[in-house]
Design a protein around this motif. Structure first.
Motif, PDB file in Angstrom:
ATOM      1  N   VAL A   7       1.591  -8.004  13.162  1.00 15.80           N
ATOM      2  CA  VAL A   7       0.219  -8.539  13.152  1.00 15.80           C
ATOM      3  C   VAL A   7       0.117  -9.672  14.180  1.00 15.80           C
ATOM      4  O   VAL A   7      -0.852  -9.766  14.928  1.00 15.80           O
ATOM      5  CB  VAL A   7      -0.190  -9.074  11.750  1.00 15.80           C
ATOM      6  N   VAL A  58      -5.696  -7.333   1.746  1.00 13.12           N
ATOM      7  CA  VAL A  58      -6.405  -6.758   2.892  1.00 13.12           C
ATOM      8  C   VAL A  58      -6.883  -5.312   2.615  1.00 13.12           C
ATOM      9  O   VAL A  58      -7.593  -4.721   3.435  1.00 13.12           O
ATOM     10  CB  VAL A  58      -5.474  -6.847   4.143  1.00 13.12           C
ATOM     11  N   PRO A 106      -5.921  -9.939   9.481  1.00 14.08           N
ATOM     12  CA  PRO A 106      -6.888 -10.505   8.537  1.00 14.08           C
ATOM     13  C   PRO A 106      -7.817 -11.534   9.182  1.00 14.08           C
ATOM     14  O   PRO A 106      -8.916 -11.773   8.694  1.00 14.08           O
ATOM     15  CB  PRO A 106      -6.011 -11.168   7.471  1.00 14.08           C
ATOM     16  N   LEU A 141       0.099 -11.919   6.984  1.00 13.13           N
ATOM     17  CA  LEU A 141       0.399 -10.874   6.007  1.00 13.13           C
ATOM     18  C   LEU A 141      -0.483 -11.191   4.811  1.00 13.13           C
ATOM     19  O   LEU A 141      -0.442 -12.284   4.271  1.00 13.13           O
ATOM     20  CB  LEU A 141       1.871 -10.900   5.586  1.00 13.13           C
ATOM     21  N   THR A 158       3.133  -2.965   2.396  1.00 15.93           N
ATOM     22  CA  THR A 158       4.067  -3.607   3.319  1.00 15.93           C
ATOM     23  C   THR A 158       5.370  -4.042   2.685  1.00 15.93           C
ATOM     24  O   THR A 158       6.302  -4.357   3.414  1.00 15.93           O
ATOM     25  CB  THR A 158       3.463  -4.885   3.934  1.00 15.93           C
ATOM     26  N   ASN A 216       2.615   4.804   0.248  1.00 17.42           N
ATOM     27  CA  ASN A 216       2.369   4.357   1.593  1.00 17.42           C
ATOM     28  C   ASN A 216       2.202   5.577   2.448  1.00 17.42           C
ATOM     29  O   ASN A 216       2.722   6.611   2.134  1.00 17.42           O
ATOM     30  CB  ASN A 216       3.633   3.627   1.995  1.00 17.42           C
ATOM     31  N   THR A 222       6.065  -6.236   9.372  1.00 16.89           N
ATOM     32  CA  THR A 222       4.610  -6.079   9.468  1.00 16.89           C
ATOM     33  C   THR A 222       3.957  -7.400   9.886  1.00 16.89           C
ATOM     34  O   THR A 222       3.062  -7.429  10.733  1.00 16.89           O
ATOM     35  CB  THR A 222       4.018  -5.589   8.128  1.00 16.89           C
ATOM     36  N   ASP A 268      -2.905  -4.324  -2.058  1.00 14.61           N
ATOM     37  CA  ASP A 268      -2.229  -3.224  -1.367  1.00 14.61           C
ATOM     38  C   ASP A 268      -0.820  -3.705  -1.029  1.00 14.61           C
ATOM     39  O   ASP A 268      -0.641  -4.580  -0.183  1.00 14.61           O
ATOM     40  CB  ASP A 268      -3.027  -2.899  -0.092  1.00 14.61           C
TER      41      ASP A 268
HETATM   42  P1  ADP Z   1       4.632  -0.577   9.315  1.00 13.34           P
HETATM   43  O1  ADP Z   1       5.868   0.185   9.077  1.00 13.34           O
HETATM   44  O2  ADP Z   1       3.929  -0.136  10.538  1.00 13.34           O
HETATM   45  O3  ADP Z   1       4.806  -2.048   9.147  1.00 13.34           O
HETATM   46  P2  ADP Z   1       3.949  -0.484   6.644  1.00 13.34           P
HETATM   47  O4  ADP Z   1       3.804   0.815   5.996  1.00 13.34           O
HETATM   48  O5  ADP Z   1       5.154  -1.308   6.342  1.00 13.34           O
HETATM   49  O6  ADP Z   1       3.775  -0.154   8.145  1.00 13.34           O
HETATM   50  O7  ADP Z   1       2.700  -1.396   6.374  1.00 13.34           O
HETATM   51  C1  ADP Z   1       1.438  -1.049   6.880  1.00 13.34           C
HETATM   52  C2  ADP Z   1       0.468  -0.916   5.740  1.00 13.34           C
HETATM   53  O8  ADP Z   1       0.244  -2.209   5.190  1.00 13.34           O
HETATM   54  C3  ADP Z   1      -0.890  -0.408   6.163  1.00 13.34           C
HETATM   55  O9  ADP Z   1      -0.977   0.975   6.063  1.00 13.34           O
HETATM   56  C4  ADP Z   1      -1.798  -1.118   5.181  1.00 13.34           C
HETATM   57  O10 ADP Z   1      -1.852  -0.414   3.959  1.00 13.34           O
HETATM   58  C5  ADP Z   1      -1.113  -2.439   4.933  1.00 13.34           C
HETATM   59  N1  ADP Z   1      -1.557  -3.528   5.841  1.00 13.34           N
HETATM   60  C6  ADP Z   1      -2.195  -3.440   7.030  1.00 13.34           C
HETATM   61  N2  ADP Z   1      -2.389  -4.664   7.559  1.00 13.34           N
HETATM   62  C7  ADP Z   1      -1.846  -5.555   6.696  1.00 13.34           C
HETATM   63  C8  ADP Z   1      -1.737  -6.986   6.669  1.00 13.34           C
HETATM   64  N3  ADP Z   1      -2.193  -7.760   7.656  1.00 13.34           N
HETATM   65  N4  ADP Z   1      -1.140  -7.546   5.588  1.00 13.34           N
HETATM   66  C9  ADP Z   1      -0.669  -6.795   4.569  1.00 13.34           C
HETATM   67  N5  ADP Z   1      -0.745  -5.444   4.535  1.00 13.34           N
HETATM   68  C10 ADP Z   1      -1.320  -4.830   5.588  1.00 13.34           C
END
Ligand code: ADP
Ligand code: MG
Length: 343
Positions: free
Chosen positions: A303, A121, A271, A117, A177, A2, A299, A174
């Protein structure tokens, strides 16, 4: 796995009378540190040095984290997730227990949140330049957006026990999260299995804690005040929480972003639009027993934005704190369930 999540969380000593009996005065807070998942980890266990050495605790922690990376890091070309992402086969493959656990929880949260989530994505994350390849910081064309969106959607992914398949050949998962939180859970469980009941585990801002500090006080966590300053110089404490035996996760979009034409682009993608979120919610903190769940939920709520996120959190009985930016500074809102953790 990450990018640096970088919600700085400071551990504070807070005077609370608690009943941790310090019958073994040789027990101290022992700090075990290292790097994993593109970030750092900091672990404190209340134990004796001999105990930690005899147990080979640090080595065991390193091994657990390496295993999680080997399963779920999209930054490692030879990981299990990378093999699945690279393969164009739509036939089911058998995956590891760990990978299946994180997928199951991520899919559950995806469905619960109506697709906010979405672990498929990835093509959009990569398109906006926040994936492993870190592309140039530009706004993608509409055409590129349409073709990336065609590859996204949880309905294209099928998990049946440990059998995983995709219905489109170029689906990309990915787990940024939830995998970091899962790593925290794995380390916490490892520590407990080794007979240590007082600890705090933190990986890149995701944390889980249990019991007491060596002083007998409860662990306290400071949630950082969001300041738009990637250099991290201007950090300030916003709120102190006493999470007890729980995990704490904060999602924030004020540290990982890029700017183009005077607009900020977050690494969190909605999304529903295929674009980075664009609202005034700057951070969400969730407290729940599992770090994987807390990580994913923070996360998810990020969103959704403050309004929908607050409604969702209340409806599902979540302990969540929302910090939003207004013309006059920051405002915060928290759910009924969060209140008990505020100092
Ligand atoms: P934050 O700490 O800001 O929540 P995370 O590192 O836990 O960040 O998660 C953000 C990462 O998740 C992004 O860098 C991307 O790779 C991924 N991501 C972005 N948008 C989504 C989404 N809607 N659903 C799942 N994963 C996402
Ligand atoms: Mg998160």
């Amino acid at each position: 796995m990450n990018k640096l999540k970088l919600m700085l969380v400071v551990l504070l000593t807070i005077s609370i009378t608690a009943c941790f009996p310090s019958n073994d005065s040789a027990k101290k807070e022992i700090l075990l540190q290292g790097r994993t998942m593109g970030t750092t980890y900091n672990i404190k266990v209340v134990a004796t040095i001999e105990q930690v050495e005899t147990l080979k605790l640090h080595e065991k922690i390193e091994a657990v984290l390496q295993q999680v990376n080997q399963q779920m890091s999209t930054y490692m070309p030879d990981s299990e997730i990378s093999a699945f992402n690279k393969s164009h086969s739509t036939e089911p493959v058998e995956i590891s227990v760990g990978f299946a656990r994180v997928l199951a929880e991520s899919i559950r949260l995806g469905e619960l949140s109506g697709g906010k989530l979405d672990i498929t994505v990835g093509p959009l994350v990569n398109l906006w330049g926040f994936g492993p390849k870190h592309r140039p910081e530009t706004v993608p064309s509409d055409e590129a957006l349409v073709s990336a969106r065609a590859r996204v959607g949880l309905h294209n992914l099928h998990l049946d026990g440990r059998q995983l398949s995709k219905s489109i050949p170029n689906l990309y998962i990915d787990l940024s999260t939830t995998a970091k939180g899962y790593g925290v859970d794995m380390v916490a469980e490892l520590i407990e299995v080794n007979g240590i009941g007082n600890y705090i585990v933190e990986i890149g801002g995701e944390m889980r804690l249990k019991g007491f500090k060596d002083t007998g006080e409860l662990w306290a966590i400071a949630i950082e005040k969001p300041i738009l300053d990637p250099s991290g110089v201007q950090r300030a404490i916003h709120e102190v929480v006493i999470p007890k035996d729980n995990a704490v996760a904060t999602s924030g979009d004020y540290r990982i972003y890029f700017e183009a034409d005077g607009q900020r682009f977050s690494h969190i993608i909605d999304p529903a639009t295929g674009k980075p979120i664009n609202h005034h919610l700057v951070s969400v903190t969730v407290i729940t027993p599992s770090s994987m769940t807390a990580d994913g939920l923070s996360t998810t709520l990020m969103v959704m934005g403050a309004e929908q996120g607050m409604e969702f959190a209340q409806q599902h009985g979540l302990a969540a704190l929302f910090i939003s930016k207004t013309e006059h500074g920051f405002t915060e809102q928290f759910t009924v369930k969060f209140k008990q953790y505020l100092k």
